[in-house]
Scaffold this active site. Structure first.
Site: not given
Length: 558
Positions: A73, A75, A96, A107, A275, A303, A383, A411
């Site tokens: 998210k 990214t 954030r 994480k 979150a 999240f 991906f 990415w």
């Protein structure tokens, strides 16, 4: 095929001096308070001078429920911000700050990944500009002043059994969840049971992130309820005369941090409530400042959309008078397969049927976000190994839901991989199609608000709450807190309170374990199921792989 790690890519960044980044937004260098060469705080006087400017367009990036397959998210938030700048738009990012707990836990950090990152990555994921340390100190100053007041005669008649203010530390440490303080005799005070939460769950964090300026912050801090008397009347932080000193500790932390992406575009990184246990959005002051300085502001909520986006809409937007113009919902083919029942070890094999089964989770999030009156675009975060048939299956499903899914390769390719998404998002944001409205009105009773979220967003059949919890909510209504929004503390891994229930479960029950009044922040926290406000470290924490190499560079952060 070998790929560079996030930290290797970040280390090779060609950063510009932070004054040049500020200049892109029209921030004069004298209004930047530099922390080194590549990060700075934006001065309050300059922020105050922007009030008459029109706001840019607000774009929220949210996601499906997180899986071990990874969603990306942040990214995507960074990639979209870079993509908007690439197509000639004046855009800024608002995200954030990272908590040390997940950085050293499981994480990882919060700076994006691959070629869609915010830098300096190492500093952002560690101490940064010291904001979290200031929040921890302000919170624990209040804790110390409570116990000190009781020790020196308890003039306010605090009932020691009803002290609700716990302590905080910015680390995952399950041993501190439930503790006894003041052991060791008369000179150490009166023993009582208490505990620690993680700093990102602190009400002080929420107060800072929802405040417009220092005056607003001090009022919110003063409104924090820390304890009750025997007659159950509340004791506020201002009764202990703690609000002034707490504000002093937060003076610099209140100012938004300006950094840059790998492509030298401006990014505000400020505040960091979780979150799953707090409201999950960056600071109001960073977002509102960015909206005055850029034509498009891309922000994220933590999240899945059931938590972060719901709280963004019902808490942050309601409190700050904001309205999103477009929502981007991040999904991956891999996550669809996991929601469709494929084990993580088997994700490499093509399985279109599993993708189609797993899309139910995505579909429920699309419907939920649309229920707020805001248009939704799905970003398929690509991906290596995703097949054309699997991608087509997601796009076909999303089209059936009346939305569209756009493949994004940020990415691996940076902004070149998000051009199509950026053009569509700008088109939607400019169209004025959004008709934003929160999920429930202020005047709805507190328990009815909880039920509205549980049934409309989570698709639960019922909310399980015993008489003690219902009575507590009614008591807060009688005290004048009935108009506050609800902040649900719930597992991020499922629409339900069971983290193992993937997909789009229906007909489940939502058990309420506890409710907490955050009178300063301005919401009621409803703790569901087994969610913890102090996480623990996993069996093999990320900290075991983080070290300084022979050249003095950090390795292992991600």
């Amino acid at each position: 095929m070998s790929f560079k790690s996030d930290i290797e890519i970040a280390r090779e960044a060609q950063k510009q001096p932070i004054q040049e980044i500020g200049a892109k937004l029209g921030i004069p260098s004298e209004h930047l308070l530099p922390y080194g060469h590549d990060k700075a705080k934006v001065g309050q006087d300059f922020i105050n001078s922007l009030s008459d400017r029109p706001d840019g367009k607000l774009i929220l990036v949210t996601a499906i429920n997180p899986t071990p397959a990874g969603e990306g998210k942040t990214t995507t938030t960074v990639g979209l911000g870079d993509g908007l700048n690439r197509i000639g738009k004046k855009a800024a990012i608002c995200i954030r700050e990272a908590s040390l707990g997940p950085c050293f836990g499981m994480k990882g950090g919060a700076a994006g990944g691959g070629y869609a990152q915010v830098v300096p990555m190492e500093e952002m994921n560690l101490h940064f500009t010291g904001d979290f340390h200031a929040i921890t100190s302000a919170h624990n100053l209040l804790s110390a002043m409570i116990d000190n007041h009781i020790y020196w005669g308890n003039e306010l008649a605090i009932d020691e059994r009803r002290v609700t203010w716990r302590r905080v530390v910015d680390m995952n440490d399950r041993a501190l969840r439930d503790i006894v303080t003041s052991l060791g005799g008369v000179s150490n005070g009166f023993p009582r049971q208490t505990g620690f939460d993680i700093t990102v769950a602190s009400e002080v964090m929420a107060c800072l992130c929802l405040s417009r300026n220092l005056q607003d912050l001090q009022k919110r801090l003063g409104d924090i309820i820390v304890a009750y008397r025997r007659d159950k009347t509340p004791i506020y932080a201002r009764d202990l005369k703690a609000d002034g000193a707490m504000t002093v500790l937060l003076k610099d932390a209140m100012q938004p941090n300006l950094v840059q992406t790998l492509e030298n575009n401006p990014a505000f990184v400020h505040g960091g409530p979780f979150a799953n246990i707090a409201h999950g959005c960056n600071s109001v002051i960073a977002t509102t400042t960015a909206l005055k300085l850029a034509d498009y502001v891309v922000t994220e909520a933590g999240f899945g959309a059931d938590l972060g986006a719901e709280k963004f809409m019902d808490i942050k937007c309601r409190k700050a008078g904001l309205a999103p113009d477009c929502v981007v919902l991040v999904a991956t083919v891999r996550a669809m397969k996991m929601n469709g029942g494929v084990a993580k070890a088997d994700l490499a094999a093509e399985d279109v049927a599993a993708v189609q089964r797993g899309c139910a989770n995505l579909g429920q999030h699309i419907a939920n976000v649309k229920s707020f009156g805001v248009p939704v675009v799905v970003a398929i975060n690509h991906f290596h190994g995703d097949t054309e048939a699997e991608i087509a299956a997601v796009q076909a499903y999303v089209a059936q839901q009346g939305s569209e899914a756009i493949l994004c390769k940020h990415w691996a390719e940076g902004s070149a991989g998000t051009e199509a998404l950026a053009r569509r998002v700008a088109e939607i944001a400019d169209s004025g199609a959004a008709q934003f409205a929160p999920l429930y009105p202020d005047e709805m009773p507190l328990f009815d608000k909880v039920e509205r979220i549980a049934k409309s967003i989570y698709r639960a059949d019922e909310v399980l709450a015993d008489k003690k919890i219902r009575d507590q909510l009614r008591e807060w209504e009688d005290q004048g807190y009935g108009n506050l929004p609800i902040c649900m503390a719930k597992t991020q891994y499922s629409f339900s309170s069971d983290p193992n229930l993937r997909g789009a479960p229906k007909g489940h029950s939502l058990p309420i374990r506890e409710v907490r009044l955050s009178a300063g922040a301005g919401f009621v926290v409803v703790i569901c199921g087994e969610i913890m406000t102090m996480p623990g470290l996993p069996r093999v924490p990320s900290a075991e792989a983080i070290y300084l190499n022979d050249l003095g560079y950090i390795e292992g952060l991600f």
